[in-house]
Scaffold this motif. Structure first.
Motif, PDB file in Angstrom:
ATOM      1  N   LEU A  54      -5.976  -8.134  -0.435  1.00  0.00           N
ATOM      2  CA  LEU A  54      -5.479  -9.110   0.535  1.00  0.00           C
ATOM      3  C   LEU A  54      -6.620  -9.929   1.132  1.00  0.00           C
ATOM      4  O   LEU A  54      -6.452 -11.128   1.404  1.00  0.00           O
ATOM      5  CB  LEU A  54      -4.705  -8.388   1.639  1.00  0.00           C
ATOM      6  N   SER A  55      -7.781  -9.305   1.326  1.00  0.00           N
ATOM      7  CA  SER A  55      -8.906 -10.017   1.936  1.00  0.00           C
ATOM      8  C   SER A  55      -9.440 -11.125   1.034  1.00  0.00           C
ATOM      9  O   SER A  55     -10.076 -12.066   1.505  1.00  0.00           O
ATOM     10  CB  SER A  55     -10.033  -9.034   2.276  1.00  0.00           C
ATOM     11  N   THR A  69      -3.640   1.805  -3.498  1.00  0.00           N
ATOM     12  CA  THR A  69      -4.129   2.657  -2.414  1.00  0.00           C
ATOM     13  C   THR A  69      -4.401   1.756  -1.211  1.00  0.00           C
ATOM     14  O   THR A  69      -4.616   0.539  -1.378  1.00  0.00           O
ATOM     15  CB  THR A  69      -5.427   3.367  -2.826  1.00  0.00           C
ATOM     16  N   PRO A  70      -4.381   2.284   0.008  1.00  0.00           N
ATOM     17  CA  PRO A  70      -4.638   1.429   1.179  1.00  0.00           C
ATOM     18  C   PRO A  70      -5.946   0.659   1.085  1.00  0.00           C
ATOM     19  O   PRO A  70      -6.027  -0.503   1.494  1.00  0.00           O
ATOM     20  CB  PRO A  70      -4.657   2.427   2.343  1.00  0.00           C
ATOM     21  N   GLU A  71      -6.979   1.276   0.514  1.00  0.00           N
ATOM     22  CA  GLU A  71      -8.276   0.603   0.396  1.00  0.00           C
ATOM     23  C   GLU A  71      -8.199  -0.567  -0.587  1.00  0.00           C
ATOM     24  O   GLU A  71      -8.699  -1.671  -0.296  1.00  0.00           O
ATOM     25  CB  GLU A  71      -9.341   1.602  -0.063  1.00  0.00           C
ATOM     26  N   PRO A  86       0.813  -1.223   0.000  1.00  0.00           N
ATOM     27  CA  PRO A  86       0.000   0.000   0.000  1.00  0.00           C
ATOM     28  C   PRO A  86       0.846   1.271   0.000  1.00  0.00           C
ATOM     29  O   PRO A  86       1.925   1.319   0.603  1.00  0.00           O
ATOM     30  CB  PRO A  86      -0.786  -0.122   1.307  1.00  0.00           C
ATOM     31  N   LYS A  87       0.342   2.282  -0.662  1.00  0.00           N
ATOM     32  CA  LYS A  87       0.990   3.591  -0.658  1.00  0.00           C
ATOM     33  C   LYS A  87       0.880   4.216   0.734  1.00  0.00           C
ATOM     34  O   LYS A  87      -0.157   4.117   1.398  1.00  0.00           O
ATOM     35  CB  LYS A  87       0.316   4.499  -1.688  1.00  0.00           C
ATOM     36  N   GLY A  88       1.969   4.877   1.182  1.00  0.00           N
ATOM     37  CA  GLY A  88       1.947   5.610   2.440  1.00  0.00           C
ATOM     38  C   GLY A  88       2.101   4.756   3.685  1.00  0.00           C
ATOM     39  O   GLY A  88       2.013   5.275   4.791  1.00  0.00           O
ATOM     40  N   THR A 103       1.488   5.248  -6.116  1.00  0.00           N
ATOM     41  CA  THR A 103       0.854   4.014  -6.571  1.00  0.00           C
ATOM     42  C   THR A 103       1.361   3.711  -7.980  1.00  0.00           C
ATOM     43  O   THR A 103       1.935   4.579  -8.664  1.00  0.00           O
ATOM     44  CB  THR A 103      -0.676   4.142  -6.597  1.00  0.00           C
ATOM     45  N   SER A 104       1.132   2.488  -8.421  1.00  0.00           N
ATOM     46  CA  SER A 104       1.560   2.123  -9.779  1.00  0.00           C
ATOM     47  C   SER A 104       0.892   3.024 -10.814  1.00  0.00           C
ATOM     48  O   SER A 104       1.534   3.476 -11.778  1.00  0.00           O
ATOM     49  CB  SER A 104       1.212   0.658 -10.056  1.00  0.00           C
ATOM     50  N   ALA A 105      -0.394   3.308 -10.609  1.00  0.00           N
ATOM     51  CA  ALA A 105      -1.127   4.163 -11.555  1.00  0.00           C
ATOM     52  C   ALA A 105      -0.562   5.584 -11.560  1.00  0.00           C
ATOM     53  O   ALA A 105      -0.431   6.211 -12.623  1.00  0.00           O
ATOM     54  CB  ALA A 105      -2.602   4.184 -11.195  1.00  0.00           C
TER      55      ALA A 105
END
Length: 383
Positions: free
Chosen positions: A341-342, A333-335, A223-225, A267-269
């Motif tokens: 992962l879920s 993004t974190p979301e 995740p970013k950040g 992020t990659s984008a």
């Protein structure tokens, strides 16, 4: 054996001819061969050649910077990347300045004080003052560089135990990478190569409570950040986990765990949309289009368009397929990262699924004993 004897005879013949030549030279009494002694013309030619080589050196350096300068890594994609780039840039500037001064002086003095007939060189055996200057200045410069490097390295490598990080294991083997996530408890389960079996390709100890939520994947998402704490292992030989755009590299050593941490900032984008990357992708695709035309003309399939992705590479020559040892790295993004992962099954679930009894036709599960009984009943019925 015959070939060896022939080689020995030829070597001895060459030595004999060489000795005969020396004997012939000794018989030429009173004749002096001065062809190996440099005269003023030779020294002038050598002096101008030194200047020519100096010009070639810097012309080629400037040409290389113009021609291939755009191919170097550009914007770092990690929080610590700027520290690495600053250290590298300071080092390059110092090296270039010192190299320029020394090379110019060496070639200039070689020309200015070239040999001349009847001229004797001025020399002195030692100078304490000069020794102190040319030893002291490099020592001070190197000390500053080392301290700068240690400061940057300490900031990069220090991971506060109370800091919230994501723990990920990167597992190296010839010739692929595998990633293992620590799961909700953020603690990796124990692992040992002796426990490698079936789908448990990383040798995770399935009896360890911390391993019950571990997730094993073949594509790395981060995740970013968020600071990601990587732990590296190797199954076979020495590998080196290299994240070029994140300015991170760590050796993967068999029998031990090494670690590194960094925080992605694009992020990659987002990184694909950076102006320099857009231009670089366009350049690469223009080259691929030209190459594709040649391939199609020869009846071969065209190349696919290039799309930028972060990559994890191996930076040690680890075997025949070393060049192909890479894994795609996706910065979400974190979301998006949590969602990705879920959706992944845990290693425990994968092992249970792999070891579950397989159903027979008709959907009835059976074991080998029931299968044998069924076969015996069928034979009796046929009789």
């Amino acid at each position: 054996m015959t070939s060896l004897l022939i080689i020995i005879v030829l070597v001895l013949l060459a030595i004999a001819l060489w000795q005969l030549t020396k004997i012939f030279d000794l018989t030429q009494v009173g004749e002096v061969d001065d062809s190996q002694i440099a005269n003023d013309k030779d020294n002038n030619i050598q002096g101008y050649l030194m200047f020519g080589f100096l010009a070639f050196l810097y012309i080629f350096t400037i040409y290389g910077l113009i021609k291939w300068g755009s191919l170097v890594l550009h914007t770092p994609a990690s929080a610590h990347g700027s520290d690495i780039d600053n250290l590298m840039n300071v080092t390059w500037v110092l090296i270039f300045i010192v190299q320029a001064i020394t090379q110019v002086l060496v070639h200039y003095f070689s020309f200015k004080y070239r040999g001349k007939q009847g001229q004797k060189a001025l020399f002195f055996s030692d100078s304490t003052k000069l020794e102190v200057i040319w030893s002291g200045i490099p020592a001070v410069v190197l000390a500053v560089l080392i301290l700068f490097g240690l400061y940057a390295w300490t900031n990069i490598m220090f991971v506060d135990e109370e800091e919230e990080t994501i723990v990920v294991e990167v597992y190296a083997q010839q010739f692929k990478w595998t990633a293992r996530y620590a799961g909700p408890d953020n603690v990796l389960g124990k692992a040992n190569v002796r426990l490698i079996d079936g789908v448990n390709t990383l040798g995770v100890d399935m009896s360890d409570p911390n391993a019950q939520d571990d997730i094993v994947v073949s594509e790395l998402h981060i995740p970013k950040g968020k600071k990601v704490h990587f732990k590296f292992r190797s199954q076979d030989v020495l590998h080196s986990a290299y994240f070029p755009h994140f300015r991170a590299q760590m050796n993967c050593v068999p029998g031990m765990v090494t670690e590194f941490a960094f925080e992605p900032i694009y992020t990659s984008a987002e990184y694909r949309e950076l102006p320099y990357m857009v231009k670089k992708v366009e350049t690469i695709n223009a080259i691929r289009t030209k190459k594709s035309a040649e391939l199609v003309a020869n009846g071969q399939p065209a190349l696919d368009p290039y799309t930028f992705d972060y990559l994890l590479l191996c930076n040690k020559i680890c075997g025949a397929s070393h060049y192909n040892m890479q894994m795609k790295v996706v910065v979400d993004t974190p979301e998006d990262y949590k969602k990705w992962l879920s959706d992944k099954p845990t290693l425990v679930q994968e092992v249970k699924a792999a070891n579950a009894p397989k159903p027979v036709e008709g959907g009835v599960e059976t074991d080998s004993t029931k299968a044998k009984d069924t076969a015996a009943i069928a034979k009796i019925a046929m009789k």
